[in-house]
Design an enzyme around this catalytic site. Sequence first.
Site, PDB file in Angstrom:
ATOM      1  N   LYS A 115     -26.518 -26.056 -25.459  1.00 36.88           N
ATOM      2  CA  LYS A 115     -26.492 -26.201 -23.992  1.00 36.88           C
ATOM      3  C   LYS A 115     -26.883 -24.901 -23.313  1.00 36.88           C
ATOM      4  O   LYS A 115     -27.496 -24.912 -22.253  1.00 36.88           O
ATOM      5  CB  LYS A 115     -25.113 -26.669 -23.525  1.00 36.88           C
ATOM      6  CG  LYS A 115     -24.889 -28.138 -23.779  1.00 36.88           C
ATOM      7  CD  LYS A 115     -23.828 -28.715 -22.866  1.00 36.88           C
ATOM      8  CE  LYS A 115     -23.703 -30.210 -23.078  1.00 36.88           C
ATOM      9  NZ  LYS A 115     -22.436 -30.733 -22.573  1.00 36.88           N
ATOM     10  N   LYS A 197     -30.872 -36.768 -32.183  1.00 34.53           N
ATOM     11  CA  LYS A 197     -29.872 -37.800 -31.866  1.00 34.53           C
ATOM     12  C   LYS A 197     -30.226 -38.523 -30.558  1.00 34.53           C
ATOM     13  O   LYS A 197     -30.885 -37.933 -29.699  1.00 34.53           O
ATOM     14  CB  LYS A 197     -28.454 -37.207 -31.826  1.00 34.53           C
ATOM     15  CG  LYS A 197     -28.036 -36.613 -30.517  1.00 34.53           C
ATOM     16  CD  LYS A 197     -26.532 -36.408 -30.424  1.00 34.53           C
ATOM     17  CE  LYS A 197     -26.223 -35.831 -29.044  1.00 34.53           C
ATOM     18  NZ  LYS A 197     -24.841 -35.626 -28.734  1.00 34.53           N
ATOM     19  N   LYS A 200     -27.575 -39.099 -24.256  1.00 38.71           N
ATOM     20  CA  LYS A 200     -27.387 -39.696 -22.933  1.00 38.71           C
ATOM     21  C   LYS A 200     -28.327 -39.108 -21.897  1.00 38.71           C
ATOM     22  O   LYS A 200     -28.719 -39.773 -20.962  1.00 38.71           O
ATOM     23  CB  LYS A 200     -25.983 -39.338 -22.436  1.00 38.71           C
ATOM     24  CG  LYS A 200     -24.886 -40.053 -23.059  1.00 38.71           C
ATOM     25  CD  LYS A 200     -23.756 -39.940 -22.057  1.00 38.71           C
ATOM     26  CE  LYS A 200     -22.446 -39.734 -22.707  1.00 38.71           C
ATOM     27  NZ  LYS A 200     -22.048 -38.336 -22.631  1.00 38.71           N
TER      28      LYS A 200
HETATM   29  P1  TYM Z   1     -20.272 -37.387 -25.415  1.00 39.49           P
HETATM   30  O1  TYM Z   1     -19.997 -37.829 -24.045  1.00 39.49           O
HETATM   31  O2  TYM Z   1     -21.473 -36.556 -25.671  1.00 39.49           O
HETATM   32  O3  TYM Z   1     -20.383 -38.630 -26.381  1.00 39.49           O
HETATM   33  C1  TYM Z   1     -19.392 -39.639 -26.388  1.00 39.49           C
HETATM   34  C2  TYM Z   1     -19.140 -40.130 -27.800  1.00 39.49           C
HETATM   35  O4  TYM Z   1     -20.325 -40.697 -28.356  1.00 39.49           O
HETATM   36  C3  TYM Z   1     -20.645 -40.065 -29.593  1.00 39.49           C
HETATM   37  N1  TYM Z   1     -22.112 -39.993 -29.686  1.00 39.49           N
HETATM   38  C4  TYM Z   1     -22.837 -40.547 -30.653  1.00 39.49           C
HETATM   39  N2  TYM Z   1     -22.491 -41.247 -31.753  1.00 39.49           N
HETATM   40  C5  TYM Z   1     -23.506 -41.698 -32.553  1.00 39.49           C
HETATM   41  N3  TYM Z   1     -24.819 -41.459 -32.290  1.00 39.49           N
HETATM   42  C6  TYM Z   1     -25.201 -40.778 -31.200  1.00 39.49           C
HETATM   43  N4  TYM Z   1     -26.491 -40.570 -30.953  1.00 39.49           N
HETATM   44  C7  TYM Z   1     -24.195 -40.277 -30.324  1.00 39.49           C
HETATM   45  N5  TYM Z   1     -24.228 -39.554 -29.172  1.00 39.49           N
HETATM   46  C8  TYM Z   1     -22.936 -39.389 -28.806  1.00 39.49           C
HETATM   47  C9  TYM Z   1     -20.020 -38.692 -29.494  1.00 39.49           C
HETATM   48  O5  TYM Z   1     -19.776 -38.129 -30.775  1.00 39.49           O
HETATM   49  C10 TYM Z   1     -18.723 -39.001 -28.765  1.00 39.49           C
HETATM   50  O6  TYM Z   1     -17.761 -39.495 -29.647  1.00 39.49           O
HETATM   51  N6  TYM Z   1     -16.992 -33.690 -25.811  1.00 39.49           N
HETATM   52  C11 TYM Z   1     -17.160 -35.112 -25.898  1.00 39.49           C
HETATM   53  C12 TYM Z   1     -16.300 -35.874 -24.903  1.00 39.49           C
HETATM   54  C13 TYM Z   1     -14.852 -35.554 -24.995  1.00 39.49           C
HETATM   55  C14 TYM Z   1     -13.961 -35.965 -26.031  1.00 39.49           C
HETATM   56  C15 TYM Z   1     -12.682 -35.429 -25.656  1.00 39.49           C
HETATM   57  C16 TYM Z   1     -14.127 -36.704 -27.206  1.00 39.49           C
HETATM   58  C17 TYM Z   1     -14.135 -34.849 -24.089  1.00 39.49           C
HETATM   59  N7  TYM Z   1     -12.826 -34.778 -24.477  1.00 39.49           N
HETATM   60  C18 TYM Z   1     -11.578 -35.660 -26.460  1.00 39.49           C
HETATM   61  C19 TYM Z   1     -12.998 -36.913 -28.004  1.00 39.49           C
HETATM   62  C20 TYM Z   1     -11.751 -36.391 -27.622  1.00 39.49           C
HETATM   63  C21 TYM Z   1     -18.616 -35.441 -25.614  1.00 39.49           C
HETATM   64  O7  TYM Z   1     -19.330 -34.699 -25.030  1.00 39.49           O
HETATM   65  O8  TYM Z   1     -18.980 -36.670 -26.015  1.00 39.49           O
END
Ligand code: TYM
Length: 333
Positions: A115, A197, A200
């Site tokens: 980032k 990957k 979003k």
């Molecule tokens: P975030 O918002 O980037 O993604 C949300 C969840 O989706 C999973 N993910 C994926 N899994 C498979 N293939 C992909 N291409 C893919 N892209 C995203 C991520 O691993 C995630 O599980 N920091 C975290 C959000 C967060 C969080 C937490 C998660 C904040 N507090 C506490 C767990 C516990 C994040 O940015 O996820």
Amino acid sequence: MIGDKKIVYSAVQPTGCITLGNYIGAIGNWIKLAEEYESIYAIADLHALTVRQVPSEYRQRALSFFAQYIACGIDPKKSILYFQSHVPQHTELTWILNCFTYIGETSRMTQFKDKSAKHADNINVGLLDYPVLMAADILLYQTDYVPVGIDQKQHLELSRDLAIRFNNLYTPTFTVPEPYISKQGAKIYSLQDPTKKMSKSDSDVNATVSLIDTPEDIMRKFKRAVTDCDAYVSYDEKNKPGVSNLLTILSAVTGKNIESLVKEFEGKGYAELKSVCGEAVVEKLRPIREEYGRLIKDKAYLTETAKAGAAAARGIAQKTLSKVYRKVGLVEG
Ligand code: TYM
């Protein structure tokens, strides 16, 4: 534990759109785990402020994500659903945990490095502190399992390290959380560059599938998916990443294993794989999109549900926070 049930916690940042990757890697597992465990799921709306957001769009998007959680089948009567910003204990615990985290630990996080490179004009302190806020999210609820995709594993490890460090310095205070990562689908790749990957916030709309894309858009994206120049369907992540990604997606949305899918496609070409995969995704997402369409119009319901979720979350979070304040020696208020 709440009663005799173990606790599952996870969250998504409200950036871009909820993708098929988020669904297969994380949210799909949230739904399964909610049947067996006490489950708590948040919209990580404080995390996403580490990159610039347009306030009016941001508010709408966060509410849309909340509606999509419910539309995916997360029942607010069975799980606690809330916005992170509605529970001030998250930022309060973050401060305490900051005082137990070394700069070196957060600055070597892959996501921080990525980032920082992407937003070189805005490498703010929040970006560095991001994994500590995530640790606070998880530890506040004495979480046992955290269902996430593989990209969050490093952050999870920091949460575990902080819990162990605090427990050893004082007395056992936090449950040490375990990641819950599926063997398959833990990383879904971009449809346009299957070595990256599915993200979003990808600027190429054809690279990602949103949970609320129209059937036409989904079919178009799959038909244009990048594969390779061979013509036979087989699973080989290294040499055929695009085809392997399509097989992983098809397996996740149909429940069929990859071996049987490869057999099904014997003698068939990529065009057929792409269209079967697109159709299967359309059917999987159809009820979600329809339910979302109903929910997003009912703002009063969404607001009430979020309020109730935050109240329940605050009750649990405050118990942990009070314990932490006492242990570190703060005067009781
Ligand atoms: P975030 O918002 O980037 O993604 C949300 C969840 O989706 C999973 N993910 C994926 N899994 C498979 N293939 C992909 N291409 C893919 N892209 C995203 C991520 O691993 C995630 O599980 N920091 C975290 C959000 C967060 C969080 C937490 C998660 C904040 N507090 C506490 C767990 C516990 C994040 O940015 O996820």
